[in-house]
Design a protein around this motif. Structure first.
Motif, mmCIF file in Angstrom:
data_model
loop_
_atom_site.group_PDB
_atom_site.id
_atom_site.type_symbol
_atom_site.label_atom_id
_atom_site.label_comp_id
_atom_site.label_asym_id
_atom_site.label_seq_id
_atom_site.Cartn_x
_atom_site.Cartn_y
_atom_site.Cartn_z
ATOM 1 N N PHE A 65 0.821 -1.213 0.000
ATOM 2 C CA PHE A 65 0.000 0.000 0.000
ATOM 3 C C PHE A 65 0.856 1.266 0.000
ATOM 4 C CE2 PHE A 65 -2.000 3.364 2.541
ATOM 5 C CZ PHE A 65 -3.165 3.594 1.815
ATOM 6 N N ALA A 66 2.059 1.194 0.570
ATOM 7 C CA ALA A 66 2.914 2.375 0.672
ATOM 8 C C ALA A 66 3.459 2.845 -0.673
ATOM 9 C CB ALA A 66 4.064 2.127 1.636
ATOM 10 N N GLY A 67 3.239 2.078 -1.739
ATOM 11 C CA GLY A 67 3.559 2.606 -3.060
ATOM 12 C C GLY A 67 2.808 3.897 -3.320
ATOM 13 N N VAL A 68 1.567 3.953 -2.841
ATOM 14 C CA VAL A 68 0.755 5.170 -2.967
ATOM 15 C C VAL A 68 1.408 6.307 -2.187
ATOM 16 C CG1 VAL A 68 -1.516 6.176 -2.513
ATOM 17 C CG2 VAL A 68 -1.329 3.775 -3.229
ATOM 18 N N ILE A 69 1.935 5.982 -1.018
ATOM 19 C CA ILE A 69 2.519 7.001 -0.142
ATOM 20 C C ILE A 69 3.795 7.561 -0.750
ATOM 21 C CG2 ILE A 69 3.423 7.481 2.152
ATOM 22 C CD1 ILE A 69 1.707 5.158 3.187
ATOM 23 N N VAL A 74 4.924 11.360 -1.796
ATOM 24 C CA VAL A 74 6.098 12.054 -1.259
ATOM 25 C C VAL A 74 6.983 12.551 -2.399
ATOM 26 C CG1 VAL A 74 8.181 11.804 0.138
ATOM 27 C CG2 VAL A 74 6.046 10.748 0.900
ATOM 28 N N ALA A 75 7.211 11.702 -3.392
ATOM 29 C CA ALA A 75 8.038 12.091 -4.537
ATOM 30 C C ALA A 75 7.416 13.247 -5.302
ATOM 31 C CB ALA A 75 8.237 10.894 -5.464
ATOM 32 N N ASP A 76 6.101 13.301 -5.328
ATOM 33 C CA ASP A 76 5.397 14.369 -6.015
ATOM 34 C C ASP A 76 5.636 15.720 -5.334
ATOM 35 O OD1 ASP A 76 3.426 14.841 -8.234
ATOM 36 O OD2 ASP A 76 2.229 15.658 -6.578
ATOM 37 N N ARG A 132 14.466 16.162 -2.128
ATOM 38 C CA ARG A 132 15.038 15.458 -0.973
ATOM 39 C C ARG A 132 15.379 13.994 -1.273
ATOM 40 N NH1 ARG A 132 15.449 18.010 4.363
ATOM 41 N NH2 ARG A 132 14.427 20.029 4.138
ATOM 42 N N LEU A 133 14.971 13.515 -2.452
ATOM 43 C CA LEU A 133 15.032 12.083 -2.724
ATOM 44 C C LEU A 133 16.086 11.754 -3.775
ATOM 45 C CD1 LEU A 133 11.186 11.382 -2.885
ATOM 46 C CD2 LEU A 133 12.685 11.402 -0.874
ATOM 47 N N LYS A 134 16.744 10.628 -3.578
ATOM 48 C CA LYS A 134 17.765 10.130 -4.508
ATOM 49 C C LYS A 134 17.252 8.976 -5.352
ATOM 50 C CE LYS A 134 22.568 8.376 -4.446
ATOM 51 N NZ LYS A 134 23.211 9.567 -5.027
ATOM 52 N N HIS A 135 16.452 8.100 -4.722
ATOM 53 C CA HIS A 135 16.000 6.890 -5.408
ATOM 54 C C HIS A 135 14.707 6.402 -4.749
ATOM 55 C CE1 HIS A 135 17.488 3.987 -8.437
ATOM 56 N NE2 HIS A 135 16.639 3.165 -7.846
ATOM 57 N N LEU A 136 13.851 5.809 -5.552
ATOM 58 C CA LEU A 136 12.610 5.209 -5.062
ATOM 59 C C LEU A 136 12.675 3.699 -5.255
ATOM 60 C CD1 LEU A 136 10.008 7.639 -6.694
ATOM 61 C CD2 LEU A 136 10.873 7.720 -4.351
ATOM 62 N N VAL A 137 12.148 2.967 -4.267
ATOM 63 C CA VAL A 137 12.042 1.512 -4.384
ATOM 64 C C VAL A 137 10.618 1.112 -4.021
ATOM 65 C CG1 VAL A 137 12.889 -0.737 -3.649
ATOM 66 C CG2 VAL A 137 14.472 1.212 -3.748
ATOM 67 N N TYR A 138 9.918 0.555 -4.990
ATOM 68 C CA TYR A 138 8.562 0.048 -4.781
ATOM 69 C C TYR A 138 8.676 -1.449 -4.518
ATOM 70 C CZ TYR A 138 6.717 4.452 -6.645
ATOM 71 O OH TYR A 138 6.399 5.791 -6.840
ATOM 72 N N LEU A 139 8.427 -1.845 -3.285
ATOM 73 C CA LEU A 139 8.538 -3.250 -2.894
ATOM 74 C C LEU A 139 7.178 -3.928 -3.021
ATOM 75 C CD1 LEU A 139 9.936 -5.724 -1.667
ATOM 76 C CD2 LEU A 139 9.589 -4.704 0.602
ATOM 77 N N ASP A 140 6.983 -4.639 -4.143
ATOM 78 C CA ASP A 140 5.701 -5.316 -4.402
ATOM 79 C C ASP A 140 4.549 -4.371 -4.083
ATOM 80 O OD1 ASP A 140 5.352 -7.819 -5.607
ATOM 81 O OD2 ASP A 140 4.514 -8.700 -3.797
ATOM 82 N N ALA A 141 4.655 -3.165 -4.623
ATOM 83 C CA ALA A 141 3.811 -2.059 -4.166
ATOM 84 C C ALA A 141 2.768 -1.636 -5.200
ATOM 85 C CB ALA A 141 4.686 -0.860 -3.812
ATOM 86 N N PHE A 142 1.748 -0.974 -4.704
ATOM 87 C CA PHE A 142 0.705 -0.425 -5.566
ATOM 88 C C PHE A 142 1.196 0.835 -6.270
ATOM 89 C CE2 PHE A 142 -1.891 -2.944 -2.669
ATOM 90 C CZ PHE A 142 -2.819 -3.507 -3.522
ATOM 91 N N ILE A 143 0.879 0.923 -7.552
ATOM 92 C CA ILE A 143 1.096 2.135 -8.333
ATOM 93 C C ILE A 143 -0.263 2.530 -8.889
ATOM 94 C CG2 ILE A 143 2.289 3.176 -10.296
ATOM 95 C CD1 ILE A 143 4.379 0.919 -10.002
ATOM 96 N N LEU A 144 -0.830 3.603 -8.356
ATOM 97 C CA LEU A 144 -2.175 4.020 -8.737
ATOM 98 C C LEU A 144 -2.122 5.329 -9.510
ATOM 99 C CD1 LEU A 144 -4.159 3.317 -5.431
ATOM 100 C CD2 LEU A 144 -3.655 1.761 -7.319
ATOM 101 N N GLU A 145 -2.945 5.427 -10.529
ATOM 102 C CA GLU A 145 -3.026 6.668 -11.279
ATOM 103 C C GLU A 145 -3.571 7.779 -10.381
ATOM 104 O OE1 GLU A 145 -1.878 7.215 -14.283
ATOM 105 O OE2 GLU A 145 -1.216 5.130 -14.363
ATOM 106 N N LEU A 148 -1.872 13.513 -7.893
ATOM 107 C CA LEU A 148 -0.472 13.798 -8.191
ATOM 108 C C LEU A 148 -0.388 14.909 -9.230
ATOM 109 C CD1 LEU A 148 0.885 10.129 -8.535
ATOM 110 C CD2 LEU A 148 0.946 11.598 -6.503
ATOM 111 N N SER A 149 0.569 15.797 -9.042
ATOM 112 C CA SER A 149 0.782 16.894 -9.986
ATOM 113 C C SER A 149 1.789 16.531 -11.066
ATOM 114 C CB SER A 149 1.269 18.140 -9.238
ATOM 115 O OG SER A 149 0.324 18.559 -8.273
ATOM 116 N N ASN A 150 2.484 15.406 -10.862
ATOM 117 C CA ASN A 150 3.541 14.984 -11.787
ATOM 118 C C ASN A 150 3.391 13.495 -12.078
ATOM 119 O OD1 ASN A 150 5.394 17.519 -11.652
ATOM 120 N ND2 ASN A 150 4.987 17.028 -9.504
#
Length: 250
Positions: free
Chosen positions: A87-91, A95-97, A102-115, A183-185
């Motif tokens: 679920f934290a894929g949404v989170i 945050v990245a949006d 502040r961020l260098k890299h994102l890791v989605y661990l078996d995570a949700f990606i929602l439009e 999301l704005s981006n």
């Protein structure tokens, strides 16, 4: 297998838990990352885990996004490797949006990606939506919540692993499932990203998100020979994978 180390100042990890969990779920992974020299933060979202006493009707995904942003800003973290499970894929997308600088890299661990504008509930079949609504009604209480599932339904089956999570899972604020994030981006907001697809067994709920990651040529998709809750069931494998991602990102 020994854990990789770096002679440079390594980036900090911020590990974000999924539904029904708290920062506690990373307690088998975080020490391994710290052993390799990384600072590690495992925020617990409002109303969850040890912060379950803060449960209220106003908690939605935007609350969780702000929880993580506050952790990063108050700790004055930069070049963060931000990891989100399920679920934290949404989170982490939220945050990245908002704070990509502040961020260098994102890791989605078996995570949700929602439009943008789509809630977790929107992705479910009508039958599953009805089942969740019935569970919320059965739970009762002044704040609508989704009761924790059985560990087996999260592919947690080893007795030690079941014992580890069984009494720690907490109800999920229902609003976090039915409220969408805007999301704005584009997803990831231009930040390099990995999608870790857990394969033993594959978790059907994130199949569409995994397919999206495969089709997105800007992201790196890696199979992980672990079950959905890899931070519980395969912590050393997951830690090694995260450390290799970190070393490649330097």
């Amino acid at each position: 297998m020994s854990l990789p180390t770096s002679s440079r100042n390594p980036p900090a990890f911020v590990l974000v838990h999924g539904a029904w969990n708290g920062g506690w779920c990373w307690s088998r992974v975080a020490p391994l990352l710290r052993q390799a020299g990384h600072a590690v933060f495992t925020p617990t979202c409002t109303g969850m885990g040890e912060r379950s006493h803060l449960l209220n009707n106003e908690i939605g995904p935007s609350t969780f996004i702000q929880d993580v942003i506050n952790q990063i800003v108050w700790e004055d973290l930069h070049e963060v490797i931000l990891v989100g499970h399920s679920f934290a894929g949404v989170i982490i997308s939220g945050v990245a949006d908002r704070i990509p600088e502040r961020l260098k890299h994102l890791v989605y661990l078996d995570a949700f990606i929602l439009e943008s504008g789509v809630s977790t509930m929107d992705t479910l079949s009508e039958e599953n939506q009805d089942r969740l609504k019935a569970a919320v009604d059965e739970a009762g209480g002044t704040v609508p919540v989704l009761p924790p599932p059985r560990p087996k339904s999260l592919n947690i089956i080893e007795p030690d692993d079941v014992a580890f999570v069984l009494d720690r899972l907490t109800p999920q604020p229902f609003r976090s499932y039915v409220e969408a994030v805007t999301l704005s981006n584009p997803h990831g907001n231009g930040i390099p990203a990995h999608y870790l697809h857990c394969t033993e067994p594959a978790f059907a709920a994130v199949a569409e998100s995994d397919a999206w990651a495969q089709e997105n040529t800007d992201w790196i998709r890696l199979p992980l020979a672990a079950s959905h809750c890899a931070m519980v069931t395969a912590p050393t494998l997951l830690a090694n994978t995260l450390l290799h991602i970190a070393s490649e990102a330097e």
